[in-house]
Design a protein around this motif. Structure first.
Motif, PDB file in Angstrom:
ATOM      1  N   ARG A   1       7.421 104.978  39.086  1.00 47.77           N
ATOM      2  CA  ARG A   1       7.526 105.442  37.701  1.00 47.77           C
ATOM      3  C   ARG A   1       6.140 105.838  37.219  1.00 47.77           C
ATOM      4  NH1 ARG A   1      10.943 105.459  33.368  1.00 47.77           N
ATOM      5  NH2 ARG A   1      10.071 105.106  31.302  1.00 47.77           N
ATOM      6  N   VAL A   2       5.975 107.122  37.015  1.00 48.29           N
ATOM      7  CA  VAL A   2       4.677 107.671  36.645  1.00 48.29           C
ATOM      8  C   VAL A   2       4.253 107.164  35.264  1.00 48.29           C
ATOM      9  CG1 VAL A   2       3.488 109.814  36.015  1.00 48.29           C
ATOM     10  CG2 VAL A   2       4.938 109.740  38.047  1.00 48.29           C
TER      11      VAL A   2
ATOM     12  N   ARG B   1       8.433 110.752  27.122  1.00 48.98           N
ATOM     13  CA  ARG B   1       9.187 111.329  28.240  1.00 48.98           C
ATOM     14  C   ARG B   1      10.318 112.247  27.780  1.00 48.98           C
ATOM     15  NH1 ARG B   1       7.906 108.695  33.120  1.00 48.98           N
ATOM     16  NH2 ARG B   1       6.520 106.922  32.771  1.00 48.98           N
ATOM     17  N   ASP B   2      10.117 112.906  26.666  1.00 47.78           N
ATOM     18  CA  ASP B   2      11.078 113.900  26.191  1.00 47.78           C
ATOM     19  C   ASP B   2      10.663 115.249  26.775  1.00 47.78           C
ATOM     20  OD1 ASP B   2      12.697 115.688  24.867  1.00 47.78           O
ATOM     21  OD2 ASP B   2      12.371 114.835  22.877  1.00 47.78           O
TER      22      ASP B   2
ATOM     23  N   GLU C   1      -4.138 110.742  40.244  1.00 51.90           N
ATOM     24  CA  GLU C   1      -3.875 109.481  40.956  1.00 51.90           C
ATOM     25  C   GLU C   1      -2.406 109.084  40.829  1.00 51.90           C
ATOM     26  OE1 GLU C   1      -6.555 106.613  39.345  1.00 51.90           O
ATOM     27  OE2 GLU C   1      -8.358 107.674  40.031  1.00 51.90           O
ATOM     28  N   GLU C   2      -1.821 109.320  39.659  1.00 50.36           N
ATOM     29  CA  GLU C   2      -0.396 109.041  39.480  1.00 50.36           C
ATOM     30  C   GLU C   2       0.443 109.926  40.405  1.00 50.36           C
ATOM     31  OE1 GLU C   2       1.170 106.692  37.321  1.00 50.36           O
ATOM     32  OE2 GLU C   2      -0.898 105.979  37.445  1.00 50.36           O
ATOM     33  N   LEU C   3       0.025 111.171  40.552  1.00 48.26           N
ATOM     34  CA  LEU C   3       0.723 112.090  41.453  1.00 48.26           C
ATOM     35  C   LEU C   3       0.693 111.558  42.883  1.00 48.26           C
ATOM     36  CD1 LEU C   3       2.046 114.791  42.287  1.00 48.26           C
ATOM     37  CD2 LEU C   3      -0.249 115.798  42.307  1.00 48.26           C
ATOM     38  N   GLU C   4      -0.460 111.074  43.325  1.00 48.79           N
ATOM     39  CA  GLU C   4      -0.576 110.536  44.689  1.00 48.79           C
ATOM     40  C   GLU C   4       0.329 109.328  44.888  1.00 48.79           C
ATOM     41  OE1 GLU C   4      -4.695 109.739  45.228  1.00 48.79           O
ATOM     42  OE2 GLU C   4      -5.296 111.862  45.182  1.00 48.79           O
ATOM     43  N   LYS C   5       0.409 108.443  43.898  1.00 46.63           N
ATOM     44  CA  LYS C   5       1.289 107.274  43.996  1.00 46.63           C
ATOM     45  C   LYS C   5       2.755 107.701  44.095  1.00 46.63           C
ATOM     46  CE  LYS C   5      -1.814 104.300  41.296  1.00 46.63           C
ATOM     47  NZ  LYS C   5      -1.998 103.570  40.014  1.00 46.63           N
TER      48      LYS C   5
ATOM     49  N   LEU D   1       6.577 115.089  35.657  1.00 49.32           N
ATOM     50  CA  LEU D   1       7.824 114.442  35.237  1.00 49.32           C
ATOM     51  C   LEU D   1       9.053 115.228  35.702  1.00 49.32           C
ATOM     52  CD1 LEU D   1       6.903 113.317  31.601  1.00 49.32           C
ATOM     53  CD2 LEU D   1       6.936 111.939  33.690  1.00 49.32           C
ATOM     54  N   LYS D   2       8.850 116.523  36.023  1.00 45.24           N
ATOM     55  CA  LYS D   2       9.934 117.352  36.555  1.00 45.24           C
ATOM     56  C   LYS D   2       9.910 117.396  38.085  1.00 45.24           C
ATOM     57  CE  LYS D   2      10.755 121.252  34.442  1.00 45.24           C
ATOM     58  NZ  LYS D   2      10.528 122.595  33.829  1.00 45.24           N
ATOM     59  N   ASP D   3       9.039 116.586  38.703  1.00 47.13           N
ATOM     60  CA  ASP D   3       8.913 116.513  40.169  1.00 47.13           C
ATOM     61  C   ASP D   3       8.470 117.840  40.788  1.00 47.13           C
ATOM     62  OD1 ASP D   3       9.699 113.858  40.054  1.00 47.13           O
ATOM     63  OD2 ASP D   3      11.808 114.317  40.369  1.00 47.13           O
TER      64      ASP D   3
END
Length: 501
Positions: free
Chosen positions: A178-179, A427-428, A484-488, A457-459
């Protein structure tokens, strides 16, 4: 009487079921073979997934018979019966439908819902794919899947031969990461003087060729009330100083330009005289303006018309001007369109606009916080930004300030960008995307960061990396945290993909 009939029907059904049960006890309910092949039982986060195939080989259920396949999760500490698959013969299925029809809504909601109920009237070979999900509980870590078979609905249950499947050791799929988005807002430029304007359109009715306002004539009471309401709201606000009142008169485009100018200026002057008798503004604040012949109003009116000549009228307005434009409109299609416009559209083009220019005092943060609760329209974008930052970042009050700001300043790029960021923080995705699409100037690194978070959030990882790198290169620190969130997220996606193979 209706209750008695329903009671008698239920009694008959019970007797019928008893007869069917005794018949089922005396002989098998079906012919053919039913077998079960477990596919998998796995835990994924807070859920447990039960998957198996129920294989029918030339199975035919007898008319008064039924067979229930009942999966169970079994452990030494607990047992959970899962929704059943029920195959019924012709008469048994008809009885089932009658019982359902006699049940009340509350009775239906109280009964266990089966996974599948089907009528089986001829031999068939096929596979029923059973896929069910239940909330995971700790005792299930030592549970296994087993299946019961009930041929009569009477509680005489036989265990079927099923390969034992352990529910946890078979597989474990981690949940997608969960980003946690890291957001950046833009502080608007302060306004040394908060100049504002507000206007109202009034469609005043005058007698033919007259320029005197009769307050009670036709629809004038309503139209004049609109102007007074706007002025009164501003006049009583102690934080506002009114600097100018423009009274602009527009004419419908029939007749001569000189005549229209005379009528429009005269009617705007009549409005000034009407207001002067009711308010104590200095005469120097009033400015009477001739707005011209209202061709722009005619263009807008045409958009709402569904007439075959609409395109021809628009072409004449676009291609000609002056008296030739008027003459061509009058001659178009023998004059019928012009007569319609003259009767139904032109009266609404004779509009008077009352525009008030004013300025609002500046507020410190504590004053602005109180004004935000009662008259947020008196705040500048910068004052709203300072108010927002008195609340915890991402809190309901914090986000509400930015969403109010974009409603009051719908054309401002900073307001739209900050509103998009606020929407992303909750997250809207749909709202955030709508506001970002409306931003015209997109050179700010905060815009690139917001666009990157939206893509994440749209992958859409490729777009995420592109936008966030732009923001990083521009020196925006939070964009690096989002990378960093993207890498996780990508790492957990790879784990999930490998475990599903």
């Amino acid at each position: 009487m209706r209750i008695m009939l329903r009671y008698m029907a239920c009694v008959l059904m019970v007797l019928l079921l008893g007869t069917l049960t005794s018949m089922a006890q005396s002989r098998p309910s079906y012919v053919g073979t039913i077998s079960v092949k477990p596919v998998r039982v796995l835990q994924a986060g807070e859920m447990l997934y039960v998957e198996m195939d129920i294989i029918l080989d030339q199975v035919k259920v007898k008319s008064a018979g039924a067979v229930d396949i009942i999966p169970c999760l079994v452990a030494s500490s607990d047992t959970l019966e899962l929704p059943k698959v029920s195959l019924k013969g012709r008469n048994e299925y008809a009885t089932y439908e009658r019982i359902l029809a006699l049940m009340s809504n509350s009775e239906r909601s109280d009964r266990a819902i089966p996974y599948l109920v089907e009528r089986n009237v001829k031999p068939e070979s096929r596979t029923i794919q059973y896929r069910h999900t239940v909330p995971y509980e700790p005792w299930m870590a030592k549970a296994y899947l087993d299946v019961q078979k009930d041929e009569c609905g009477c509680g005489e249950i036989a265990w079927m031969e099923v390969e034992t499947v352990d529910s946890v050791r078979l597989d474990f799929i981690p949940e997608p990461y969960r980003v946690i988005p890291h957001m950046a807002y833009v502080q608007p430029v302060p306004e040394p003087v908060k100049n504002r304007e507000k206007q109202v359109e009034a469609f005043l009715d005058f007698e033919v060729n007259q320029t005197y306002i009769q307050p009670e004539y036709m629809n004038n009471p309503v139209e004049l009330a609109k102007i007074r309401a706007m002025i009164d709201e501003l006049r009583v606000d102690q934080d506002i100083t009114i600097n100018r009142l423009d009274l602009i008169g527009y004419a419908s485009p029939e007749g001569s330009l000189a005549g229209n100018k005379r009528l429009s200026e005269g009617r705007a002057l009549a409005l000034k005289n009407y207001l002067s008798r009711r308010y104590t503004f200095a005469p120097s604040l009033y400015h009477v303006v001739f707005g011209g012949e209202n061709w722009e109003g005619l263009r807008k009116a045409l958009t709402n018309l569904d007439e075959p000549y609409k395109v021809a009228v628009e072409s004449i307005i676009d291609d000609y001007d002056g008296q030739e434009r008027k003459d061509r409109l009058m001659r178009l299609q023998g004059g019928a369109p012009y007569r319609y416009l003259l009767r139904n559209v032109y009266p609404k083009l004779r509009v008077a606009i009352c525009k008030v220019e004013y300025h609002v005092k500046n507020f410190n943060v504590e004053e602005a916080k109180e004004i935000m609760k009662v008259r947020p329209q008196n705040l500048s974008l910068n004052e709203m930004y300072l108010v927002a930052n008195t609340y915890p970042n991402g809190s309901k009050e914090f986000i509400n300030v930015f969403e109010t700001a974009v409603r009051l300043f719908p054309e401002d790029d900073i307001a739209k960008l900050n509103a998009a960021v606020a929407a992303l923080s909750r997250r809207d995705i749909e709202t955030a995307e709508r506001y970002l699409d409306q931003v015209k100037h997109r050179e700010l690194p905060e815009y690139a960061n917001a666009a990157g978070v939206l893509a994440l959030l749209k992958d859409d990882y490729e777009s995420t990396r592109k936008y966030l790198q732009i923001a990083v290169d521009a020196g925006l620190e939070v964009a690096g945290k989002n990378l960093e969130e993207l890498e996780k997220r990508e790492q957990t996606d790879l784990e999930i993909k490998s475990r599903k193979k």
